[in-house]
Design a protein around this motif. Sequence first.
Motif, PDB file in Angstrom:
ATOM      1  N   VAL A  72      23.816  45.547  38.843  1.00 56.27           N
ATOM      2  CA  VAL A  72      24.393  43.940  38.847  1.00 56.27           C
ATOM      3  C   VAL A  72      24.485  43.477  37.377  1.00 56.27           C
ATOM      4  CG1 VAL A  72      23.636  41.861  40.076  1.00 56.27           C
ATOM      5  CG2 VAL A  72      23.008  43.775  41.354  1.00 56.27           C
ATOM      6  N   CYS A  73      25.536  42.462  37.569  1.00 57.70           N
ATOM      7  CA  CYS A  73      25.795  41.509  36.265  1.00 57.70           C
ATOM      8  C   CYS A  73      26.260  40.580  36.683  1.00 57.70           C
ATOM      9  CB  CYS A  73      26.457  42.394  35.276  1.00 57.70           C
ATOM     10  SG  CYS A  73      28.241  42.341  35.644  1.00 57.70           S
ATOM     11  N   ARG A  74      26.278  39.400  35.693  1.00 57.81           N
ATOM     12  CA  ARG A  74      26.834  38.030  35.979  1.00 57.81           C
ATOM     13  C   ARG A  74      28.411  38.278  35.379  1.00 57.81           C
ATOM     14  NH1 ARG A  74      25.111  34.434  39.668  1.00 57.81           N
ATOM     15  NH2 ARG A  74      22.558  34.656  39.586  1.00 57.81           N
ATOM     16  N   ALA A  75      29.318  37.411  35.882  1.00 55.57           N
ATOM     17  CA  ALA A  75      30.521  37.593  35.316  1.00 55.57           C
ATOM     18  C   ALA A  75      31.021  36.733  34.256  1.00 55.57           C
ATOM     19  CB  ALA A  75      31.254  36.914  36.534  1.00 55.57           C
ATOM     20  N   ASP A  76      30.074  36.570  33.401  1.00 57.01           N
ATOM     21  CA  ASP A  76      30.234  35.897  31.884  1.00 57.01           C
ATOM     22  C   ASP A  76      30.381  37.266  30.773  1.00 57.01           C
ATOM     23  OD1 ASP A  76      27.628  36.877  31.653  1.00 57.01           O
ATOM     24  OD2 ASP A  76      26.876  34.732  31.395  1.00 57.01           O
ATOM     25  N   MET A  77      30.814  36.753  29.840  1.00 60.92           N
ATOM     26  CA  MET A  77      30.999  37.995  28.548  1.00 60.92           C
ATOM     27  C   MET A  77      29.754  38.540  28.473  1.00 60.92           C
ATOM     28  SD  MET A  77      33.181  39.540  26.864  1.00 60.92           S
ATOM     29  CE  MET A  77      34.651  38.428  27.094  1.00 60.92           C
ATOM     30  N   LYS A 103      40.662  34.005  33.899  1.00 58.90           N
ATOM     31  CA  LYS A 103      41.540  35.264  34.084  1.00 58.90           C
ATOM     32  C   LYS A 103      40.907  36.129  33.059  1.00 58.90           C
ATOM     33  CE  LYS A 103      46.040  37.177  34.072  1.00 58.90           C
ATOM     34  NZ  LYS A 103      45.903  38.430  33.283  1.00 58.90           N
ATOM     35  N   SER A 104      40.868  35.825  32.013  1.00 56.53           N
ATOM     36  CA  SER A 104      40.225  36.688  30.626  1.00 56.53           C
ATOM     37  C   SER A 104      38.972  37.570  31.349  1.00 56.53           C
ATOM     38  CB  SER A 104      40.046  36.090  29.537  1.00 56.53           C
ATOM     39  OG  SER A 104      39.091  35.224  29.681  1.00 56.53           O
ATOM     40  N   LEU A 105      37.990  36.761  31.893  1.00 55.52           N
ATOM     41  CA  LEU A 105      37.026  37.351  32.441  1.00 55.52           C
ATOM     42  C   LEU A 105      37.064  38.160  33.418  1.00 55.52           C
ATOM     43  CD1 LEU A 105      34.392  34.588  31.888  1.00 55.52           C
ATOM     44  CD2 LEU A 105      34.526  36.480  30.449  1.00 55.52           C
ATOM     45  N   ALA A 155      36.221  42.280  33.840  1.00 52.57           N
ATOM     46  CA  ALA A 155      35.404  42.732  34.798  1.00 52.57           C
ATOM     47  C   ALA A 155      36.030  43.946  35.661  1.00 52.57           C
ATOM     48  CB  ALA A 155      35.270  41.597  35.924  1.00 52.57           C
ATOM     49  N   ALA A 156      37.526  43.909  35.850  1.00 53.51           N
ATOM     50  CA  ALA A 156      38.155  45.100  36.313  1.00 53.51           C
ATOM     51  C   ALA A 156      38.128  46.290  35.527  1.00 53.51           C
ATOM     52  CB  ALA A 156      39.510  44.544  36.531  1.00 53.51           C
ATOM     53  N   ILE A 157      38.299  45.953  34.141  1.00 52.84           N
ATOM     54  CA  ILE A 157      38.040  47.055  33.253  1.00 52.84           C
ATOM     55  C   ILE A 157      36.761  47.553  33.236  1.00 52.84           C
ATOM     56  CG2 ILE A 157      38.033  47.734  30.806  1.00 52.84           C
ATOM     57  CD1 ILE A 157      40.364  45.725  30.304  1.00 52.84           C
ATOM     58  N   VAL A 158      35.563  46.896  33.050  1.00 55.31           N
ATOM     59  CA  VAL A 158      34.237  47.336  33.110  1.00 55.31           C
ATOM     60  C   VAL A 158      34.055  47.896  34.479  1.00 55.31           C
ATOM     61  CG1 VAL A 158      31.817  46.678  33.252  1.00 55.31           C
ATOM     62  CG2 VAL A 158      33.404  45.474  31.626  1.00 55.31           C
ATOM     63  N   GLY A 159      34.522  47.514  35.650  1.00 52.99           N
ATOM     64  CA  GLY A 159      34.332  48.127  37.063  1.00 52.99           C
ATOM     65  C   GLY A 159      34.921  49.430  37.202  1.00 52.99           C
TER      66      GLY A 159
END
Length: 208
Positions: free
Chosen positions: A101-106, A144-146, A150-154
């Motif tokens: 689990v993580c938050r959607a910030d950088m 959008k940048s985040l 997130a899509a890349i990290v996921g």
Amino acid sequence: MQQSLNPWITRDAAGSADQEAPGTHLPPEAVITAPLKGMVEPEAADRLGRRTMPGSAALWITGAHGGAGESRIAELLDGACVTDHCWPVLPDGSTPRVLLVCRADMRGLTTARNALTQWASGAAPTLDLLGLAVLADAPGKTPKSLRDFAAIVGGGAPRLWTLPWVEAWRHGDSATSPPAREYHRFITDLAALATDTPPPTTNRKVSP
């Protein structure tokens, strides 16, 4: 050679991937389900620790960082326990099922990327990683940048869930499940995955 839609893996390695699982927003040929051959582990300072967990749980919730929301998520899922930002190790040697689990910030996404890199390199303890849940860090639409990051990290997890902000949690109300459809799907997915038979372990190659 044509590249996979998932930057974590090559096209030829992706070709043998398992079928798409619930909560995954990538085509089935681009899904990672096990550590990757050749992945380089992160620096020691960027790795999650490991902890021997007392008792048992159907699902272990691992926050990639402080404030990730692991306790909130554990409250939503029957039989789930938190690991306090460490990979769980079970005393009986069995393989724990884990949700990251993580938050959607950088900061949150970067720590999740590090944790997934650790898992994908084989440097984490043996575990059945079910996927990554990314929780919104503020009300409103995520920039959008985040969302793109997130899509890349996921892409480094078997499954990705992106979950919206829950205003009631800010006021300490955790008695009821969030009404958003994303949470209903998420809870349904995890309930099924926590009782499913773990998939076989395979190795895949890393993009150059």
